[in-house]
Structures are given as C-alpha cells and as structure tokens.
Design a protein around this motif. Structure first.
Motif, PDB file in Angstrom:
ATOM      1  N   GLY A  41      11.517  97.002  54.250  1.00 37.21           N
ATOM      2  CA  GLY A  41      11.642  95.730  55.625  1.00 37.21           C
ATOM      3  C   GLY A  41      12.328  94.993  54.946  1.00 37.21           C
ATOM      4  O   GLY A  41      13.615  94.685  55.083  1.00 37.21           O
ATOM      5  N   GLY A  42      12.072  94.169  56.299  1.00 39.25           N
ATOM      6  CA  GLY A  42      12.959  92.583  55.940  1.00 39.25           C
ATOM      7  C   GLY A  42      13.897  92.506  57.061  1.00 39.25           C
ATOM      8  O   GLY A  42      13.797  93.133  57.865  1.00 39.25           O
ATOM      9  N   ASP A  43      14.789  91.407  56.794  1.00 37.27           N
ATOM     10  CA  ASP A  43      15.769  91.088  57.799  1.00 37.27           C
ATOM     11  C   ASP A  43      16.912  91.185  57.914  1.00 37.27           C
ATOM     12  O   ASP A  43      18.115  91.780  58.273  1.00 37.27           O
ATOM     13  CB  ASP A  43      15.405  89.715  58.392  1.00 37.27           C
ATOM     14  N   GLY A  44      17.336  91.849  56.824  1.00 38.94           N
ATOM     15  CA  GLY A  44      18.760  92.620  56.005  1.00 38.94           C
ATOM     16  C   GLY A  44      19.735  91.078  55.231  1.00 38.94           C
ATOM     17  O   GLY A  44      20.554  91.788  54.209  1.00 38.94           O
ATOM     18  N   LYS A  45      19.250  89.611  55.400  1.00 38.02           N
ATOM     19  CA  LYS A  45      19.907  89.078  55.401  1.00 38.02           C
ATOM     20  C   LYS A  45      19.966  88.749  53.772  1.00 38.02           C
ATOM     21  O   LYS A  45      21.535  87.904  53.600  1.00 38.02           O
ATOM     22  CB  LYS A  45      19.495  87.550  55.791  1.00 38.02           C
ATOM     23  N   LEU A  46      19.610  89.238  52.826  1.00 36.79           N
ATOM     24  CA  LEU A  46      18.930  89.329  51.507  1.00 36.79           C
ATOM     25  C   LEU A  46      19.241  90.349  50.878  1.00 36.79           C
ATOM     26  O   LEU A  46      19.610  90.487  49.893  1.00 36.79           O
ATOM     27  CB  LEU A  46      17.479  88.893  50.575  1.00 36.79           C
ATOM     28  N   ASP A  47      19.678  91.196  51.684  1.00 33.52           N
ATOM     29  CA  ASP A  47      20.174  92.961  50.859  1.00 33.52           C
ATOM     30  C   ASP A  47      21.882  92.087  50.459  1.00 33.52           C
ATOM     31  O   ASP A  47      22.138  92.706  51.982  1.00 33.52           O
ATOM     32  CB  ASP A  47      20.000  94.212  52.042  1.00 33.52           C
ATOM     33  N   ASP A  48      22.270  92.785  49.734  1.00 35.17           N
ATOM     34  CA  ASP A  48      23.502  93.233  49.291  1.00 35.17           C
ATOM     35  C   ASP A  48      24.438  94.370  50.831  1.00 35.17           C
ATOM     36  O   ASP A  48      25.307  94.294  50.512  1.00 35.17           O
ATOM     37  CB  ASP A  48      23.913  92.909  48.169  1.00 35.17           C
ATOM     38  N   LEU A  49      23.587  95.556  50.308  1.00 30.53           N
ATOM     39  CA  LEU A  49      23.975  97.046  50.871  1.00 30.53           C
ATOM     40  C   LEU A  49      24.227  96.174  52.572  1.00 30.53           C
ATOM     41  O   LEU A  49      25.235  96.499  53.109  1.00 30.53           O
ATOM     42  CB  LEU A  49      23.198  98.148  50.536  1.00 30.53           C
ATOM     43  N   CYS A  50      23.123  95.860  53.402  1.00 27.08           N
ATOM     44  CA  CYS A  50      23.190  95.607  54.422  1.00 27.08           C
ATOM     45  C   CYS A  50      24.647  94.396  54.466  1.00 27.08           C
ATOM     46  O   CYS A  50      25.371  94.258  55.594  1.00 27.08           O
ATOM     47  CB  CYS A  50      22.003  95.343  55.191  1.00 27.08           C
ATOM     48  N   LYS A  51      24.508  93.668  53.729  1.00 25.05           N
ATOM     49  CA  LYS A  51      25.904  92.625  53.753  1.00 25.05           C
ATOM     50  C   LYS A  51      27.522  93.683  54.171  1.00 25.05           C
ATOM     51  O   LYS A  51      27.803  93.185  54.866  1.00 25.05           O
ATOM     52  CB  LYS A  51      25.566  91.690  52.952  1.00 25.05           C
ATOM     53  N   SER A  52      27.016  94.371  53.181  1.00 25.11           N
ATOM     54  CA  SER A  52      28.809  95.106  52.687  1.00 25.11           C
ATOM     55  C   SER A  52      28.177  95.995  54.069  1.00 25.11           C
ATOM     56  O   SER A  52      30.020  96.302  54.816  1.00 25.11           O
ATOM     57  CB  SER A  52      28.520  95.978  52.075  1.00 25.11           C
ATOM     58  N   ALA A  53      27.314  96.626  54.888  1.00 22.06           N
ATOM     59  CA  ALA A  53      27.867  97.419  55.956  1.00 22.06           C
ATOM     60  C   ALA A  53      28.314  96.690  57.062  1.00 22.06           C
ATOM     61  O   ALA A  53      28.930  97.224  57.766  1.00 22.06           O
ATOM     62  CB  ALA A  53      26.208  98.044  56.292  1.00 22.06           C
ATOM     63  N   LEU A  54      27.828  95.580  57.819  1.00 22.92           N
ATOM     64  CA  LEU A  54      28.153  94.885  58.356  1.00 22.92           C
ATOM     65  C   LEU A  54      29.676  94.463  58.478  1.00 22.92           C
ATOM     66  O   LEU A  54      30.028  94.006  58.948  1.00 22.92           O
ATOM     67  CB  LEU A  54      27.146  93.167  58.503  1.00 22.92           C
TER      68      LEU A  54
END
Length: 94
Positions: free
Chosen positions: A72-85
């Motif tokens: 869940g969540g908005d991805g802003k605190l997930d380091d993997l989401c940041k790397s993917a972006l």
C-alpha cells in the motif's frame, strides 16, 4: 521518447497467507509515484513468481522482487519505488 513515458509494469504472483495469486497491493505505491510524475502505467500479469519488471519503449529498465515493495502507500517512502522512478526518468530521456 517523450518525457512522460508509457510504463508497462509486469508482475508475477506471490504467496501471501498460504495462497499464491497475482496481487497489485504492493504495486500501488509504485503506480502512484509514476503517475504523479506524469507517466502512464499499464499492468501486465506474468507467470514468474515474486517478480516485477518495468518496460519502457519495449526495453526492460528495472526489476525487483515484488515482496520487497511496501504494501500500500503512496511510494514516497519506498526506496525501491524511488529507484524505479529514476530508471523511468533516465529511459524517458533517450
């Protein structure tokens, strides 16, 4: 390629509570982060367990284990989401 990319998010099933199935709950933060940056996200189910990969312009630009993404969540605190972006932004420049 335009700065705002069409991102195909391919994902496999994973085991949760003893049941193996395709689930998108762990992908919602990633989708939210990508869409907030102006990208279009399309989901595609694959057979590879525990697997996520991002495709931009027909090229795989990022992959990870789906169980390593935050639930869940908005991805802003997930380091993997940041790397993917970051990977999507880099691919969008070419």
């Amino acid at each position: 390629m335009p700065e705002n990319a069409i991102v195909t998010l391919r994902y496999g099933p994973y085991r949760s509570c003893g049941v193996v199935a395709h689930r998108t709950q762990r992908l919602e933060g990633l989708r939210a982060l990508l869409e907030a940056d102006g990208h279009t996200v399309e989901f595609e189910e694959i057979d590879d367990w525990d697997f996520v990969e991002l495709i931009v312009n027909g090229e795989k630009i990022y992959q990870c284990n789906i169980k390593d993404l935050d639930f869940g969540g908005d991805g802003k605190l997930d380091d993997l989401c940041k790397s993917a972006l970051t990977a999507v932004k880099e691919a969008s420049k070419h």
